[in-house]
Design a protein around this motif. Structure first.
Motif, PDB file in Angstrom:
ATOM      1  N   ASN A   3       0.693  -1.294  -0.099  1.00 56.82           N
ATOM      2  CA  ASN A   3       0.052  -0.172   0.033  1.00 56.82           C
ATOM      3  C   ASN A   3       0.713   1.272  -0.102  1.00 56.82           C
ATOM      4  N   VAL A   4       1.866   1.219  -0.532  1.00 57.55           N
ATOM      5  CA  VAL A   4       2.932   2.308  -0.540  1.00 57.55           C
ATOM      6  C   VAL A   4       3.378   2.483  -2.131  1.00 57.55           C
ATOM      7  N   SER A   5       3.419   3.668  -2.760  1.00 57.03           N
ATOM      8  CA  SER A   5       4.053   4.031  -4.154  1.00 57.03           C
ATOM      9  C   SER A   5       5.150   5.146  -3.669  1.00 57.03           C
ATOM     10  N   THR A   6       6.096   5.332  -4.700  1.00 60.99           N
ATOM     11  CA  THR A   6       7.104   6.260  -4.686  1.00 60.99           C
ATOM     12  C   THR A   6       6.852   7.099  -5.783  1.00 60.99           C
ATOM     13  N   VAL A   7       7.063   8.413  -5.661  1.00 63.85           N
ATOM     14  CA  VAL A   7       6.902   9.227  -6.629  1.00 63.85           C
ATOM     15  C   VAL A   7       8.266  10.316  -6.293  1.00 63.85           C
ATOM     16  N   ALA A   8       8.914  10.921  -7.624  1.00 64.97           N
ATOM     17  CA  ALA A   8      10.127  11.678  -7.263  1.00 64.97           C
ATOM     18  C   ALA A   8       9.818  13.076  -7.347  1.00 64.97           C
ATOM     19  N   LEU A   9      10.274  13.822  -6.668  1.00 62.34           N
ATOM     20  CA  LEU A   9      10.037  15.507  -6.833  1.00 62.34           C
ATOM     21  C   LEU A   9      11.792  15.712  -7.293  1.00 62.34           C
ATOM     22  N   SER A  10      11.776  16.793  -8.269  1.00 62.43           N
ATOM     23  CA  SER A  10      13.046  17.350  -8.631  1.00 62.43           C
ATOM     24  C   SER A  10      12.940  18.664  -8.868  1.00 62.43           C
ATOM     25  N   MET A  11      13.986  19.527  -8.129  1.00 67.99           N
ATOM     26  CA  MET A  11      13.736  20.874  -8.398  1.00 67.99           C
ATOM     27  C   MET A  11      15.412  21.447  -8.285  1.00 67.99           C
ATOM     28  N   ILE A  12      15.331  22.762  -9.110  1.00 67.22           N
ATOM     29  CA  ILE A  12      16.547  23.124  -9.363  1.00 67.22           C
ATOM     30  C   ILE A  12      16.616  24.537  -8.931  1.00 67.22           C
ATOM     31  N   ARG A  13      17.492  25.055  -8.058  1.00 60.14           N
ATOM     32  CA  ARG A  13      17.503  26.379  -7.610  1.00 60.14           C
ATOM     33  C   ARG A  13      19.164  26.772  -7.639  1.00 60.14           C
ATOM     34  N   GLU A  14      18.973  28.366  -8.076  1.00 61.89           N
ATOM     35  CA  GLU A  14      20.374  28.888  -8.275  1.00 61.89           C
ATOM     36  C   GLU A  14      20.528  29.987  -7.044  1.00 61.89           C
ATOM     37  N   PHE A  15      21.789  29.903  -6.538  1.00 63.04           N
ATOM     38  CA  PHE A  15      21.969  30.692  -5.468  1.00 63.04           C
ATOM     39  C   PHE A  15      23.417  31.534  -6.107  1.00 63.04           C
ATOM     40  N   GLY A  16      23.469  32.701  -5.764  1.00 63.51           N
ATOM     41  CA  GLY A  16      24.464  33.787  -5.942  1.00 63.51           C
ATOM     42  C   GLY A  16      25.599  33.648  -4.859  1.00 63.51           C
ATOM     43  N   VAL A  17      25.969  32.587  -4.385  1.00 68.74           N
ATOM     44  CA  VAL A  17      26.956  32.451  -3.217  1.00 68.74           C
ATOM     45  C   VAL A  17      27.903  31.078  -3.871  1.00 68.74           C
ATOM     46  N   SER A  18      28.957  30.890  -2.918  1.00 64.78           N
ATOM     47  CA  SER A  18      29.699  29.770  -3.174  1.00 64.78           C
ATOM     48  C   SER A  18      28.973  28.566  -2.839  1.00 64.78           C
ATOM     49  N   ILE A  19      29.599  27.498  -3.431  1.00 64.04           N
ATOM     50  CA  ILE A  19      29.049  26.128  -3.045  1.00 64.04           C
ATOM     51  C   ILE A  19      29.382  25.773  -1.593  1.00 64.04           C
ATOM     52  N   ASP A  20      30.246  26.211  -0.934  1.00 68.18           N
ATOM     53  CA  ASP A  20      30.621  26.046   0.456  1.00 68.18           C
ATOM     54  C   ASP A  20      29.487  26.557   1.168  1.00 68.18           C
ATOM     55  N   LEU A  99       8.855   4.181   8.015  1.00 69.90           N
ATOM     56  CA  LEU A  99       8.905   4.831   6.414  1.00 69.90           C
ATOM     57  C   LEU A  99       9.501   6.157   6.336  1.00 69.90           C
ATOM     58  N   PHE A 100      10.553   6.162   5.375  1.00 71.58           N
ATOM     59  CA  PHE A 100      11.296   7.570   5.287  1.00 71.58           C
ATOM     60  C   PHE A 100      11.307   7.897   4.042  1.00 71.58           C
ATOM     61  N   ASP A 101      11.287   9.224   3.362  1.00 66.86           N
ATOM     62  CA  ASP A 101      11.524   9.601   2.212  1.00 66.86           C
ATOM     63  C   ASP A 101      13.258   9.852   2.085  1.00 66.86           C
ATOM     64  N   THR A 102      13.713   9.754   0.743  1.00 63.32           N
ATOM     65  CA  THR A 102      15.272  10.097   0.757  1.00 63.32           C
ATOM     66  C   THR A 102      15.096  11.319   0.027  1.00 63.32           C
ATOM     67  N   LEU A 103      16.153  12.347   0.451  1.00 63.98           N
ATOM     68  CA  LEU A 103      16.496  13.561  -0.078  1.00 63.98           C
ATOM     69  C   LEU A 103      17.881  13.322  -0.494  1.00 63.98           C
ATOM     70  N   THR A 104      18.167  14.065  -1.951  1.00 60.41           N
ATOM     71  CA  THR A 104      19.496  14.256  -2.453  1.00 60.41           C
ATOM     72  C   THR A 104      19.567  15.690  -2.750  1.00 60.41           C
ATOM     73  N   VAL A 105      20.693  15.957  -2.485  1.00 60.68           N
ATOM     74  CA  VAL A 105      21.084  17.628  -2.626  1.00 60.68           C
ATOM     75  C   VAL A 105      22.519  17.306  -3.505  1.00 60.68           C
ATOM     76  N   GLU A 106      22.278  17.714  -4.781  1.00 58.80           N
ATOM     77  CA  GLU A 106      23.763  17.991  -5.595  1.00 58.80           C
ATOM     78  C   GLU A 106      23.886  19.287  -5.873  1.00 58.80           C
ATOM     79  N   LEU A 107      25.338  20.034  -5.391  1.00 58.80           N
ATOM     80  CA  LEU A 107      25.441  21.385  -5.562  1.00 58.80           C
ATOM     81  C   LEU A 107      26.772  21.433  -6.780  1.00 58.80           C
TER      82      LEU A 107
END
Length: 170
Positions: A3-20, A99-107
């Motif tokens: 009784n569980v399905s998985t969907v993926a949300l993807s978002m891209i954001r831009e920031f005017g600061v360094s990756i650090d 039950l947990f979701d998984t977050l991925t943050v790529e910079l």
């Protein structure tokens, strides 16, 4: 899990600061408490151990209630990538407390600052009597509401990173 399905949300954001700086906003408690599932004025707890197997927790207090967001790090590749679990235990239905979701943050650094590619694998719990149409509708609603929540958090994150503070205080 049944009784569980998985969907993926993807978002891209831009920031005017360094990756650090963007990486620090995801990993330093003093920054997390200002934007991640909370606001500076309503945050009660912000703890973080950004190593594989390390735990993180945010507790936000609003309208007389505590809301906890918790998880564990699955991957830490500073300052380029984080993979972590996410759950809100008090909002988990009976039988789905683990039950947990998984977050991925790529910079990625660019000429203007940093691009952030954010992905969340969202678990949608189905009622036993749901049809395929009901499941599809629920998945769409979860995607929409989750994207809206992150949209507002990322607006706060952008303001925090680029100005040093968030004007909205709740």
């Amino acid at each position: 899990m049944e009784n569980v399905s998985t969907v993926a949300l993807s978002m891209i954001r831009e920031f005017g600061v360094s990756i650090d700086k963007v990486f620090d906003a995801w990993t330093k408690p003093e920054m997390m408490r200002q934007w991640l599932f909370t606001l500076k004025a309503t945050n009660k707890v912000a703890v973080n151990e950004p190593v594989v197997g390390g735990q993180w927790e945010i507790v936000d207090h609003r309208q007389g209630k505590d809301y906890r967001a918790v998880g564990e790090y699955l991957l830490v590749d500073a300052p380029h990538k984080l993979v972590l679990t996410f759950m809100m235990p008090e909002l988990s239905p009976v039988g789905y407390e683990d039950l947990f979701d998984t977050l991925t943050v790529e910079l990625k650094a660019n000429d203007e600052g940093t691009s952030m590619i954010f992905t969340q694998e969202i678990h949608v719990i189905h009622e036993p009597e749901w049809t395929a149409v009901d499941i599809e509708k629920a998945e769409g609603e979860w995607l929409t509401s989750t994207e809206q929540g992150w949209h507002y958090m990322f607006l706060g994150l952008k303001e925090l990173l680029e100005t040093g503070s968030i004007s909205y205080t709740g």
